[in-house]
Design a protein around this motif. Structure first.
Motif, mmCIF file in Angstrom:
data_model
loop_
_atom_site.group_PDB
_atom_site.id
_atom_site.type_symbol
_atom_site.label_atom_id
_atom_site.label_comp_id
_atom_site.label_asym_id
_atom_site.label_seq_id
_atom_site.Cartn_x
_atom_site.Cartn_y
_atom_site.Cartn_z
ATOM 1 N N LYS A 29 2.325 0.969 -15.617
ATOM 2 C CA LYS A 29 1.091 1.471 -16.210
ATOM 3 C C LYS A 29 0.894 2.953 -15.928
ATOM 4 C CE LYS A 29 -3.910 0.675 -16.224
ATOM 5 N NZ LYS A 29 -5.027 -0.136 -15.661
ATOM 6 N N VAL A 30 1.194 3.363 -14.699
ATOM 7 C CA VAL A 30 0.945 4.751 -14.303
ATOM 8 C C VAL A 30 1.985 5.693 -14.892
ATOM 9 C CG1 VAL A 30 0.931 6.310 -12.317
ATOM 10 C CG2 VAL A 30 -0.322 4.158 -12.213
ATOM 11 N N ILE B 132 13.206 2.746 -7.620
ATOM 12 C CA ILE B 132 14.040 1.546 -7.464
ATOM 13 C C ILE B 132 14.635 1.450 -6.056
ATOM 14 C CG2 ILE B 132 16.194 0.473 -8.222
ATOM 15 C CD1 ILE B 132 15.499 1.238 -11.051
ATOM 16 N N PRO B 133 15.152 2.536 -5.450
ATOM 17 C CA PRO B 133 15.647 2.395 -4.068
ATOM 18 C C PRO B 133 14.578 1.948 -3.078
ATOM 19 C CG PRO B 133 16.488 4.403 -5.071
ATOM 20 C CD PRO B 133 15.477 3.864 -6.009
ATOM 21 N N LEU B 134 13.356 2.356 -3.288
ATOM 22 C CA LEU B 134 12.283 1.912 -2.400
ATOM 23 C C LEU B 134 12.053 0.416 -2.543
ATOM 24 C CD1 LEU B 134 9.738 4.826 -2.968
ATOM 25 C CD2 LEU B 134 11.573 4.667 -1.292
ATOM 26 N N LEU B 135 12.086 -0.068 -3.784
ATOM 27 C CA LEU B 135 11.949 -1.502 -4.002
ATOM 28 C C LEU B 135 13.134 -2.257 -3.410
ATOM 29 C CD1 LEU B 135 10.765 -1.468 -7.730
ATOM 30 C CD2 LEU B 135 9.350 -1.927 -5.735
ATOM 31 N N ASP C 270 0.825 -1.218 0.000
ATOM 32 C CA ASP C 270 0.000 0.000 0.000
ATOM 33 C C ASP C 270 0.854 1.260 0.000
ATOM 34 O OD1 ASP C 270 -2.389 -1.329 -0.078
ATOM 35 O OD2 ASP C 270 -2.604 -1.454 2.092
ATOM 36 N N VAL C 271 1.942 1.222 0.740
ATOM 37 C CA VAL C 271 2.801 2.400 0.804
ATOM 38 C C VAL C 271 3.506 2.620 -0.532
ATOM 39 C CG1 VAL C 271 4.698 3.488 2.053
ATOM 40 C CG2 VAL C 271 3.104 1.996 3.260
ATOM 41 N N LEU C 272 3.952 1.538 -1.146
ATOM 42 C CA LEU C 272 4.566 1.657 -2.464
ATOM 43 C C LEU C 272 3.565 2.173 -3.489
ATOM 44 C CD1 LEU C 272 6.732 -1.590 -2.598
ATOM 45 C CD2 LEU C 272 7.575 0.754 -2.431
ATOM 46 N N LYS C 273 2.322 1.730 -3.379
ATOM 47 C CA LYS C 273 1.303 2.191 -4.322
ATOM 48 C C LYS C 273 1.065 3.698 -4.170
ATOM 49 C CE LYS C 273 -2.983 0.947 -3.659
ATOM 50 N NZ LYS C 273 -4.222 0.133 -3.630
ATOM 51 N N LYS C 274 1.053 4.184 -2.952
ATOM 52 C CA LYS C 274 0.894 5.623 -2.749
ATOM 53 C C LYS C 274 2.089 6.383 -3.314
ATOM 54 C CE LYS C 274 -1.885 4.903 1.388
ATOM 55 N NZ LYS C 274 -1.927 4.982 2.850
ATOM 56 N N GLN C 275 3.275 5.781 -3.179
ATOM 57 C CA GLN C 275 4.448 6.447 -3.743
ATOM 58 C C GLN C 275 4.371 6.489 -5.270
ATOM 59 O OE1 GLN C 275 6.564 8.115 -2.220
ATOM 60 N NE2 GLN C 275 8.209 8.453 -3.705
ATOM 61 N N VAL C 276 3.791 5.446 -5.878
ATOM 62 C CA VAL C 276 3.598 5.441 -7.330
ATOM 63 C C VAL C 276 2.723 6.614 -7.744
ATOM 64 C CG1 VAL C 276 2.523 4.188 -9.237
ATOM 65 C CG2 VAL C 276 3.995 2.984 -7.631
ATOM 66 N N TYR C 277 1.666 6.859 -6.970
ATOM 67 C CA TYR C 277 0.779 7.971 -7.305
ATOM 68 C C TYR C 277 1.467 9.319 -7.084
ATOM 69 C CZ TYR C 277 -2.884 4.440 -7.431
ATOM 70 O OH TYR C 277 -3.645 3.338 -7.749
ATOM 71 N N LYS C 278 2.351 9.391 -6.088
ATOM 72 C CA LYS C 278 3.108 10.630 -5.906
ATOM 73 C C LYS C 278 4.048 10.859 -7.083
ATOM 74 C CE LYS C 278 4.820 11.622 -1.876
ATOM 75 N NZ LYS C 278 4.110 12.846 -1.476
ATOM 76 N N ARG D 288 5.624 -8.143 -8.374
ATOM 77 C CA ARG D 288 5.116 -8.164 -9.739
ATOM 78 C C ARG D 288 3.930 -7.200 -9.897
ATOM 79 N NH1 ARG D 288 1.155 -11.218 -11.722
ATOM 80 N NH2 ARG D 288 1.190 -12.544 -9.859
ATOM 81 N N LYS D 289 3.029 -7.175 -8.912
ATOM 82 C CA LYS D 289 1.847 -6.313 -8.984
ATOM 83 C C LYS D 289 2.232 -4.830 -8.932
ATOM 84 C CE LYS D 289 -1.708 -9.279 -8.910
ATOM 85 N NZ LYS D 289 -2.812 -9.271 -9.879
ATOM 86 N N ILE D 290 3.121 -4.493 -7.993
ATOM 87 C CA ILE D 290 3.446 -3.072 -7.836
ATOM 88 C C ILE D 290 4.252 -2.573 -9.025
ATOM 89 C CG2 ILE D 290 5.612 -3.373 -6.563
ATOM 90 C CD1 ILE D 290 2.852 -0.752 -5.951
ATOM 91 N N LEU D 291 5.091 -3.428 -9.608
ATOM 92 C CA LEU D 291 5.845 -3.017 -10.791
ATOM 93 C C LEU D 291 4.924 -2.873 -11.998
ATOM 94 C CD1 LEU D 291 9.030 -5.198 -10.294
ATOM 95 C CD2 LEU D 291 8.985 -2.704 -10.462
#
Length: 887
Positions: free
Chosen positions: A300-301, A68-71, A23-31, A292-295
């Motif tokens: 996509k985003v 990438i550093p977050l991952l 969830d936190v990674l997903k929010k970072q994707v939106y940021k 795999r899901k978060i990447l």
């Protein structure tokens, strides 16, 4: 189910913080999506900062360099935890093997059966077996080092396991124990142990030298001599009784109480280690799915291509995800199965696998039972929805309703809520009208009481709307409201019930179910999303064009997947746009309200787009075919959409930037690249054929008989071919079906009881001096006001019979025209947040800060004028088109 939910309910509770922070990674994707659009956050995003270790507030253009550093950080966390758990697991398995061999050396009696303590000993195990003084002792009588540790050496997976499964439930986690043996040493020893253990438990294996007669408790170094003696006895013995020598008894085959206790102890320890090993394997698989899901979402985003490269070059090279690590873990699981086969099931490998799987299922059920029970209970109570609001019969109500009266009595609290007060008033009015003669005729008077009673309950929603509908056939039958076809005699209760139920399930109801089937198939195969995104991809980046495109798509989608699902789909598609808007931009509330208003207009565009249209068809003497409906509804809807779009542009000025410097630019909606599958082509073909048959229903009536029969085609085609399943059928909006059935029953009751004749006399006096168009304008105003404040379907149930009665008393018999007009205008009542489901859904949309996009002022300022515009178009352009098609 979303992956975040799947992760939540499949994780091991003790390891919750060790999984990928999806969830936190997903929010970072939106940021990063906002940064990529050239925007900088001007507010403190509290929700996004719930895990500050993953947040990087630096605004850089290269999103890969930030993500990438977050991952990598998440991957390091997972690797450290996995290596620690793997080492503990290997140590425990190695120790278990040593104890198994030690117990075999003691033999079937053990010579230490007197080591049990009294039952009231503080160190006694929960099952009555003292593990610290267990029968597993060395030959010199000393206790092994393992038994001087914590009692019940179960792993962390043992917590919460039911006692019926003989699991240790209060053991410390694996991470609290350390051993001196290294993982590499364990791995080599385990590989050798697997081969030797399988030799002892599976004598049929070709690589085994010892014959099957060798006892499990014997040393392998003595087995060839014993085997030779047994073979000689078989060949040379003349005595049949000595021709076979049974294998010696071991601790694992003995039936003594001592052997039973030992077997039970080892069963528990092997089972707990097996649960830990399988949970660790699931931990690896779940985290790999998370990466795999978060990447995939990140690509996509941000339109990047990081997924395949990062998974192959980084994730799959990390220790938990490498093939040797997976083989090592599978080897441990197989070894534990072999140990269970030897120590518990007496050599039956298939039974060992079955029992361990049963233990695993019981453990999972026990671990997650509380969570699932809470979820199911919350759902049944209607809790957990946004802002405490839940859907009830097509409207929104507050979950926590304050009581008007709360009195404490010896029997408990007596609480009176507003809805209970409404229900009480409705019952009192109903009883009074039943006992006071207000109209001529017993049947008409009782039917009037039922009509007022149902109207009050529908308008106030004191009870669910469909429950009110289901009470109508009950009251019509019990009160004997129905009269015979000639109108001379009252039908008995039995005859009235048969008549009411025969008219409730009509071809119109079948048409409604067929519409649900088409909507479900389009949604399940993602055809609706594919078509919508392809159209929106052409909208460009100009705000006014994007707004018009979304309104047109919402209207069109409402024609086929109902105006309940269409706004939900559109609100999902605009989330990437809303996330990249500047703060305080007016485009957000403008597009949300535009989608809601367009979805309401779409409710009048096709016969299956809303229940009120089907109710109108039900009351027509000769129902319109789809071609005639489209000839009126499509032009009216198109003109209404364009005028409402212009209204929103003037009201919100959505293209203007909040700082007044230039216009904003909208992020385009990308169309999917996947090609249509065979299933999608099949669904499209069936839908087109069905709609085509509906359009020419009058011409093919000798073959099909009614549109309701044509509606069976998609039901059979989709459910028989596996496109839709039983669960899909159960998820249809059956509350809407029963709501429509109750409305049909009430209409038949009004007609049969004579109440309609009484209303005819009153209506004739009102319209005696009015022209047709004057009646149209008056009726349009009445329908618009009522449908604004109550459900559109309920407004149709109440007003369509009146329109039918009015039309039948006018010269030229304009029943169908007024019924059609009433059905269309019912969909235009959209001036309040509670006016229809699209408005209700729009009213709950929030921004990143949890603030609602729309307020009541937005609806009053824009919804009321939009309702008046749409109703006026129906009463003018629609009226002309109705006359043109012969109504």
């Amino acid at each position: 189910m979303k992956f975040s939910s799947s992760l939540k309910f499949n994780e091991v509770s003790e390891w919750r913080d060790e999984y990928i922070a999806y969830d936190v990674l997903k929010k970072q994707v939106y940021k990063l999506e906002k940064q990529q659009a050239g925007l900088r956050d001007t507010y403190h995003d509290v929700e996004a900062n719930e895990r500050t270790s993953l947040m990087d507030s630096t605004h850089v253009s290269d999103t890969d360099a930030q993500f990438i550093p977050l991952l990598d950080r998440e991957l390091r966390k997972i690797c450290i935890f996995y290596e620690s758990q793997e080492k503990d697991l290997l140590d425990d398995v190695a120790e278990l093997q040593r104890l198994v061999q030690q117990q075999e050396d003691l033999g079937p009696n053990g010579n230490h059966y007197d080591t049990y303590q009294d039952e009231d000993d503080d160190d006694e195990d929960e099952d009555g077996f003292d593990i610290q003084h267990s029968p597993i002792m060395s030959r010199d009588g000393t206790l092994p080092r393992t038994h001087h540790r914590n009692r019940s050496r179960s792993t962390s997976m043992g917590a919460g396991v039911p006692s019926g499964s003989n699991f240790a439930r209060h053991a410390p986690p694996l991470s609290q124990r350390r051993y001196s043996m290294s993982s590499n040493e364990d791995h080599g020893e385990l590989e050798a142990s697997i081969a030797s253990l399988r030799s002892a438990t599976h004598p049929e294996s070709p690589q085994l030298a010892p014959p099957s007669s060798v006892g499990r408790g014997e040393s392998l170094s003595r087995s060839p001599i014993r085997a030779a003696k047994n073979l000689a006895n078989k060949i040379f013995s003349k005595d049949p009784s000595t021709s076979y020598v049974a294998p010696p008894e071991t601790i694992w085959t003995s039936r003594t109480n001592y052997a039973w206790d030992v077997q039970l102890l080892f069963k528990r320890r092997i089972t707990n280690l097996y649960l830990t090993a399988t949970s660790l394997k699931a931990y690896v698989e779940l985290n790999y799915s998370g990466f795999r899901k978060i990447l995939k979402k990140y690509d996509k985003v941000t339109e990047s291509e990081l997924k395949d490269r990062y998974l192959h070059d980084v994730v799959e090279q990390a220790t938990p995800f490498t093939l040797p690590s997976k083989d090592k873990l599978n080897g441990v699981i197989n070894l534990l199965i072999d140990l269970y086969t030897k120590c518990v099931t007496r050599g039956d490998a298939s039974d060992a696998k079955r029992q361990l799987k049963v233990h695993q299922r019981e453990h999972i059920a026990w671990e997650r039972d509380t969570v699932w029970r809470q979820m199911i209970g919350s759902a049944r109570r209607g809790e957990g929805e946004l802002n405490g609001i839940r859907a009830l019969g097509g409207s929104l109500v507050l979950e926590e309703e304050k009581g008007l009266l709360d009195v404490k009595t010896p029997a408990g609290h007596v609480k009176l809520t507003m809805k209970q007060l409404y229900a009480l008033v409705a019952v009192i009015v109903f009883i009074v009208l039943l006992n006071v003669q207000t109209l001529e005729g017993v049947e008409a008077n009782r039917c009037f009481a039922i009509l007022v009673f149902a109207t009050l309950l529908w308008a106030t929603e004191a009870i669910p709307l469909f429950i009110t509908s289901m009470s109508i056939p009950l009251l019509l039958s019990m009160l004997r409201v129905i009269r015979s076809p000639d109108g001379r005699a009252r039908l008995s209760t039995h005859e009235a019930a048969g008549y009411i139920f025969s008219v409730m399930f009509s071809p119109t109801i079948m048409l409604l179910i067929g519409g649900f089937t088409i909507a479900s198939a389009l949604s399940k195969t993602s055809i609706d999303r594919v078509l919508v995104t392809k159209v929106l991809n052409l909208a460009g980046t100009r705000p006014r064009t994007v707004l018009l495109a979304f309104m047109g798509v919402a209207c069109f989608a409402s024609m086929w997947i109902s105006n309940v699902a269409a706004p939900t789909l559109c609100f999902t598609l605009i989330q990437p746009i809303l996330r990249t808007l500047p703060p305080k931009s007016t485009f957000g509330p403008c597009i949300i309200l535009g989608i809601a208003l367009a979805a309401n207009i779409g409710g009048q565009s096709s016969p299956i787009s809303s229940p009120q249209n089907l109710i109108a068809l039900q009351y027509m003497e000769t129902p319109l075919d789809w071609g005639s409906w489209f000839a009126v509804a499509l032009p009216v809807s198109a003109i209404s959409i364009v005028l409402i779009w212009l209204l929103l542009l003037v009201s919100y000025r959505p293209a203007r930037s909040p700082d007044g410097e230039g216009d904003i630019e909208i992020k385009p909606v990308r169309a999917p690249r996947d090609k249509f599958s065979l299933k999608q082509y099949w669904v499209s073909f069936v839908c087109i054929v069905t709609i085509g048959l509906w359009c020419v229903e009058h011409k093919i009536e000798p073959w099909f008989g009614d549109m309701g029969v044509i509606a069976i085609i998609p039901i059979v085609a989709f459910f028989s071919t596996g496109v839709l399943k039983k669960d899909d059928f159960e998820q249809f909006l059956w509350t809407v079906v029963f709501l429509a059935m109750g409305g049909i029953a009430l209409g038949k009751g009004v007609t049969s009881s004579g109440l309609l004749e009484v209303m005819d006399d009153i209506i004739r006096d009102l319209i005696s001096d009015m022209s047709l168009y004057s009646v149209v304008m008056v009726l349009s105003a009445i329908v618009l006001v009522i449908s604004t404040f109550i459900s559109h379907t309920i407004a149709a149930v109440l007003l369509v019979p009146i329109a039918k009665a009015v039309g039948s008393k006018m010269p030229g018999n304009h029943e169908n025209l007024l019924i059609f007009l009433t059905g269309l205008i019912c969909s235009t009542g959209m001036g309040m947040p509670v006016s229809g489901f699209p408005n209700q859904t729009a009213a709950t949309q929030e921004d990143d800060m949890g603030q609602l996009y729309l307020s009541n002022v937005d609806f009053l300022k824009n919804g009321v004028p939009a309702s008046m515009i749409a109703a006026f178009i129906v009463a003018t352009v629609g009226f002309v088109l109705m006359k043109a098609i012969g109504l």
